[in-house]
Design an enzyme around this catalytic site. Sequence first.
Site, PDB file in Angstrom:
ATOM      1  N   GLU A  72      35.279 -23.010  27.158  1.00 20.31           N
ATOM      2  CA  GLU A  72      33.844 -22.794  27.591  1.00 20.31           C
ATOM      3  C   GLU A  72      32.919 -23.967  27.408  1.00 20.31           C
ATOM      4  O   GLU A  72      33.448 -25.104  26.763  1.00 20.31           O
ATOM      5  CB  GLU A  72      33.069 -21.578  26.300  1.00 20.31           C
ATOM      6  CG  GLU A  72      33.867 -20.324  26.623  1.00 20.31           C
ATOM      7  CD  GLU A  72      33.128 -19.542  25.740  1.00 20.31           C
ATOM      8  OE1 GLU A  72      33.684 -18.036  25.828  1.00 20.31           O
ATOM      9  OE2 GLU A  72      32.339 -19.546  25.117  1.00 20.31           O
ATOM     10  N   ILE A  90      38.066 -24.742  34.500  1.00 21.93           N
ATOM     11  CA  ILE A  90      39.169 -23.858  34.594  1.00 21.93           C
ATOM     12  C   ILE A  90      40.124 -24.255  36.059  1.00 21.93           C
ATOM     13  O   ILE A  90      39.380 -24.294  36.971  1.00 21.93           O
ATOM     14  CB  ILE A  90      38.617 -22.322  34.860  1.00 21.93           C
ATOM     15  CG1 ILE A  90      37.796 -22.332  33.605  1.00 21.93           C
ATOM     16  CG2 ILE A  90      39.827 -21.536  35.015  1.00 21.93           C
ATOM     17  CD1 ILE A  90      38.456 -22.332  32.311  1.00 21.93           C
ATOM     18  N   ARG A 142      51.934 -26.371  27.472  1.00 19.54           N
ATOM     19  CA  ARG A 142      51.764 -27.609  26.961  1.00 19.54           C
ATOM     20  C   ARG A 142      53.402 -28.332  26.950  1.00 19.54           C
ATOM     21  O   ARG A 142      53.689 -29.503  27.202  1.00 19.54           O
ATOM     22  CB  ARG A 142      51.723 -27.934  25.516  1.00 19.54           C
ATOM     23  CG  ARG A 142      49.909 -27.536  25.229  1.00 19.54           C
ATOM     24  CD  ARG A 142      49.687 -27.397  23.883  1.00 19.54           C
ATOM     25  NE  ARG A 142      48.379 -27.129  23.511  1.00 19.54           N
ATOM     26  CZ  ARG A 142      47.778 -26.424  22.631  1.00 19.54           C
ATOM     27  NH1 ARG A 142      48.879 -25.899  21.775  1.00 19.54           N
ATOM     28  NH2 ARG A 142      46.553 -26.398  22.371  1.00 19.54           N
ATOM     29  N   LEU A 169      50.693 -54.912  38.702  1.00 16.54           N
ATOM     30  CA  LEU A 169      50.407 -54.902  40.236  1.00 16.54           C
ATOM     31  C   LEU A 169      48.947 -55.849  40.392  1.00 16.54           C
ATOM     32  O   LEU A 169      48.453 -56.015  41.365  1.00 16.54           O
ATOM     33  CB  LEU A 169      49.899 -53.419  40.641  1.00 16.54           C
ATOM     34  CG  LEU A 169      51.031 -52.883  41.311  1.00 16.54           C
ATOM     35  CD1 LEU A 169      52.302 -52.474  40.233  1.00 16.54           C
ATOM     36  CD2 LEU A 169      50.844 -51.500  42.084  1.00 16.54           C
ATOM     37  N   GLY A 190      35.568 -26.181  23.413  1.00 21.63           N
ATOM     38  CA  GLY A 190      36.737 -26.960  23.739  1.00 21.63           C
ATOM     39  C   GLY A 190      37.823 -26.844  22.947  1.00 21.63           C
ATOM     40  O   GLY A 190      38.644 -26.118  22.921  1.00 21.63           O
ATOM     41  N   GLU A 207      44.477 -28.931  27.280  1.00 23.94           N
ATOM     42  CA  GLU A 207      45.524 -28.057  26.836  1.00 23.94           C
ATOM     43  C   GLU A 207      45.665 -28.930  25.160  1.00 23.94           C
ATOM     44  O   GLU A 207      46.960 -28.818  25.145  1.00 23.94           O
ATOM     45  CB  GLU A 207      46.639 -28.049  27.455  1.00 23.94           C
ATOM     46  CG  GLU A 207      46.277 -27.119  28.569  1.00 23.94           C
ATOM     47  CD  GLU A 207      47.268 -26.995  29.609  1.00 23.94           C
ATOM     48  OE1 GLU A 207      48.583 -26.904  29.136  1.00 23.94           O
ATOM     49  OE2 GLU A 207      47.250 -26.692  30.788  1.00 23.94           O
ATOM     50  N   GLY A 208      44.580 -29.287  24.439  1.00 21.98           N
ATOM     51  CA  GLY A 208      44.719 -29.781  23.226  1.00 21.98           C
ATOM     52  C   GLY A 208      44.655 -31.388  23.488  1.00 21.98           C
ATOM     53  O   GLY A 208      45.596 -32.044  24.058  1.00 21.98           O
TER      54      GLY A 208
END
Length: 395
Positions: free
Chosen positions: A144, A174, A254, A349, A148, A374-375
């Site tokens: 939200e 999302i 994960r 590079l 988090g 996701e963490g």
Amino acid sequence: MSAAAPEQTAARAVDILDVDRLLGDEERLIAGTVRRFVGDRVLPEIESWYEDAVLPRELAPELGRLGLLGMHLSGYGCAGTTATGYGVACRELEAADSGLRSFVSVQGSLAMFPIWEYGSEEQKRRWLPGMAAGELVGCFGLTEPDSGSDPGSMRTSARRDGRDWVLDGRKMWITNGGLADVAVVWARTDEGVRGFLVPRGTPGFTTRDIHHKMSMRASVTSELVLDDVRLPEDAALPGVVGMRGPLSCLNEARFGIVWGAVGAARTCFETALSYARTRKQFGRPIGGFQLTQQKLVDMLVELNKAALLAFHLGQLKDAGALTPEQVSLGKLNNVREALTIARTARTILGANGVSGEYPVMRHANNLESVLTYEGTSEVHTLVLGHAVTGLRAFR
């Protein structure tokens, strides 16, 4: 003894520990199939998708035909592969772009998995076959605007009204939100946190895509808005109450990241190695200079260690022995090292490293998001800190 050919040297450097020899025949077949699909379908277009900030919806049924959506689940049209096979697919997808792997991860591990694990038989039959085929797209509504790393503080609520549920709240960041035919939304209830299946088109449910991202541009990221969304009683997932539900889904996703980060790192390493062998300064290829070789070797070591770690966690998951703490270790290490590899590749590079003609900066930008979602790395650090000390550093 004659020197190895340059192409043989490059090929062996990528997998110098021969980790892929540990894979089974089916897993090697999956790797080859996904790599060919990525090479034929994705790599010719990914730079323009990234620049235009799109991921074509028509990719979904193509991924479905390959059996990649919910592939580690069984029944209902799902392929039922090993966890390691799913991981190998994630590796090859993210070798192209993190946004592509995220689409597959969210579809299979965050949207399909909770229905498969916690849904009713009717819910499974209604949604899973179409999602496995890529005809239907799902998303996962947990994060939200003000919640988090602490999902337990979510404000989205669901209250009973007769035999119905009424949902109110907001979900943010999302993946697949703007594409989704169904959202798995987690909300507070008097009973505890519960999951709800919210079909697109439900009155009061809208999505707003997030624009101006500097990372994960080839991925649709959205806000979910729920204003007095009325759902029937059977929209709730019956099989779980509490934070165990969404956290178990995150653990599934994960695991895919652990493997996917290896793919992104591999592409960056391969690009830097090729460049170092051909780019000349001071009259010879820069790969012949000691400092460049040190960078390449450091990248090589961490890439192969990450690949070994991913394989080991895959074997544990296939044996039913994988723990959340082990997944945290894998996500923390592999994403962190992949980002370091991407940044180091960029230095090899030089100025070309920031050009869209090479994939390195795109991967580096994407991995900045993968490090967080996701963490975060901090949260996974504290999960491991609790595991080794027995003392909680956060709630």
